[in-house]
Scaffold this active site. Structure first.
Site, PDB file in Angstrom:
ATOM      1  N   GLU A  22      -5.694  -3.484  -6.989  1.00  0.00           N
ATOM      2  CA  GLU A  22      -6.785  -2.875  -7.759  1.00  0.00           C
ATOM      3  C   GLU A  22      -7.640  -3.930  -8.448  1.00  0.00           C
ATOM      4  OE1 GLU A  22      -5.076  -0.010 -10.467  1.00  0.00           O
ATOM      5  OE2 GLU A  22      -4.064   1.075  -8.862  1.00  0.00           O
ATOM      6  N   ASP A  36       1.603   3.024  -5.249  1.00  0.00           N
ATOM      7  CA  ASP A  36       2.413   2.917  -6.467  1.00  0.00           C
ATOM      8  C   ASP A  36       2.385   4.247  -7.228  1.00  0.00           C
ATOM      9  OD1 ASP A  36      -0.169   2.734  -7.405  1.00  0.00           O
ATOM     10  OD2 ASP A  36       0.151   0.939  -8.608  1.00  0.00           O
ATOM     11  N   LYS A  59      -2.514  -3.574  -0.749  1.00  0.00           N
ATOM     12  CA  LYS A  59      -3.679  -3.097  -1.500  1.00  0.00           C
ATOM     13  C   LYS A  59      -3.502  -3.508  -2.946  1.00  0.00           C
ATOM     14  CE  LYS A  59      -4.363   1.503  -2.578  1.00  0.00           C
ATOM     15  NZ  LYS A  59      -4.327   1.499  -4.061  1.00  0.00           N
ATOM     16  N   ASP A 114       1.054  -0.898  -1.747  1.00  0.00           N
ATOM     17  CA  ASP A 114       0.410  -1.245  -3.018  1.00  0.00           C
ATOM     18  C   ASP A 114       1.137  -2.385  -3.710  1.00  0.00           C
ATOM     19  OD1 ASP A 114      -1.893   0.198  -3.561  1.00  0.00           O
ATOM     20  OD2 ASP A 114      -0.824   1.880  -4.479  1.00  0.00           O
ATOM     21  N   GLU A 156     -11.982   5.342  -5.959  1.00  0.00           N
ATOM     22  CA  GLU A 156     -11.315   6.496  -6.560  1.00  0.00           C
ATOM     23  C   GLU A 156     -12.148   7.099  -7.681  1.00  0.00           C
ATOM     24  OE1 GLU A 156      -7.158   5.908  -7.435  1.00  0.00           O
ATOM     25  OE2 GLU A 156      -7.011   7.781  -8.561  1.00  0.00           O
TER      26      GLU A 156
HETATM   27  O1  KIV Z   1      -1.035   4.802  -5.371  1.00  0.00           O
HETATM   28  C1  KIV Z   1      -1.779   5.600  -4.762  1.00  0.00           C
HETATM   29  O2  KIV Z   1      -1.365   6.677  -4.316  1.00  0.00           O
HETATM   30  C2  KIV Z   1      -3.176   5.229  -4.578  1.00  0.00           C
HETATM   31  C3  KIV Z   1      -4.099   6.294  -4.092  1.00  0.00           C
HETATM   32  C4  KIV Z   1      -4.434   7.224  -5.188  1.00  0.00           C
HETATM   33  C5  KIV Z   1      -5.301   5.724  -3.450  1.00  0.00           C
HETATM   34  O3  KIV Z   1      -3.550   4.134  -4.869  1.00  0.00           O
END
Ligand code: KIV
Length: 272
Positions: free
Chosen positions: A123, A52, A121, A91, A190
């Site tokens: 968070e 994202d 993915k 994401d 991160e």
């Molecule tokens: O959105 C993204 O690019 C990420 C990376 C920083 C791991 O989540």
């Protein structure tokens, strides 16, 4: 074409786990469009993240929060048309999984059905446990993301290193163990101290992919625009630049403008 990897087999979550077990580092990079994803896949990248971070580097937003599910699906589809080998992770954008687990599941199902990506993915740790469990129950592999989680930037207040204090470090280790226990196949860490990331690697058996988390983890991820030097305004300590594409692109475009203005382009061979 230069490629680092001889093994042309499709990368799966299982193969990432095997890579960790034999100590082979995992390479991961973001991509958001067909052309770049094709080049990155052909170079031999293990994992491509449709991040994202598209919100920042593609759309020019200050944070990742404005990204919508439809936009992530658009980027995911574009990347998937190009990729043959890498595992593709999409994401889940802000607001599509934090509210309730049913909404999380339907968002993840839309991503999988419409993009054909391999997994999603999201968070967070214990706060999003129910959402992760529900998505996993539907057979969708989930990659976790802890430490500096950009979707929570308004809570953190800045993009500085996370979990320097013992209480936050303890919660991060507990969250990593929880994500492993409920079935996440890998975790991104991160911008946390390298020592803490190495501690997580010792305490969980799933692959740990770091960004600004030191060399003791199982793999590394970077944002493509940052490592290729397209986005020169962003230079945190953890970033290594592998190219200076902003200079290459502006020089090439300036030369094209000059050639058009001076009527040097097109020449006789460049016309019908
Ligand atoms: O959105 C993204 O690019 C990420 C990376 C920083 C791991 O989540």
């Amino acid at each position: 074409m230069s490629t680092y990897v001889e093994d042309k087999r499709k990368v799966t979550t299982r193969r990432l786990f095997e890579m960790k077990q034999r100590g082979e580092k995992i390479s991961m990079l973001t991509a958001y469009d067909y052309s770049m994803a094709k080049l990155i896949d052909e170079a031999g990248m293990d994992v491509i993240l449709v991040g994202d971070s598209a919100s920042n580097v593609m759309a020019g937003n200050v944070t990742t929060l404005p990204m919508t599910l439809d936009q992530m699906i658009y980027h995911g589809k574009s990347v998937m048309r190009a990729v043959k080998r890498a595992l593709v992770v999409v994401d889940m954008p802000f607001g599509t999984y934090q509210g309730n687990s049913k909404e999380a599941l339907s968002s993840a199902i839309r991503i999988m059905k419409e993009t054909h990506a391999d997994c999603v993915k999201l968070e967070g740790g214990s706060e999003v446990r129910e959402s992760i469990e529900r998505i996993l129950c539907a057979g969708i592999p989930v990659m976790g993301h802890l430490g500096l989680t950009p979707q929570s930037i308004n809570k953190f207040g800045s993009y500085t290193v996370r979990a320097r204090e013992e209480a936050e470090a303890k919660k991060l280790v507990e969250d990593a163990k929880l994500l492993e226990e409920i079935g996440c196949f890998a975790i991104v860490l991160e911008k946390i101290p390298a020592e803490l990331a190495a501690r997580v690697v010792k305490e969980v058996s799933v692959p740990i992919i770091g960004i600004g988390a030191g060399g003791g983890v199982d793999g590394q991820v970077l944002v493509m625009h940052d490592m290729l030097g397209i986005n020169k305004g962003f230079s945190p300590r953890f970033l290594r630049r592998y190219a200076d594409l902003s200079t290459i692109i502006t020089d090439a475009v300036a030369k094209y403008i000059e050639d058009v203005k001076t009527a040097d382009f097109p020449n006789e061979k460049e016309q019908y």
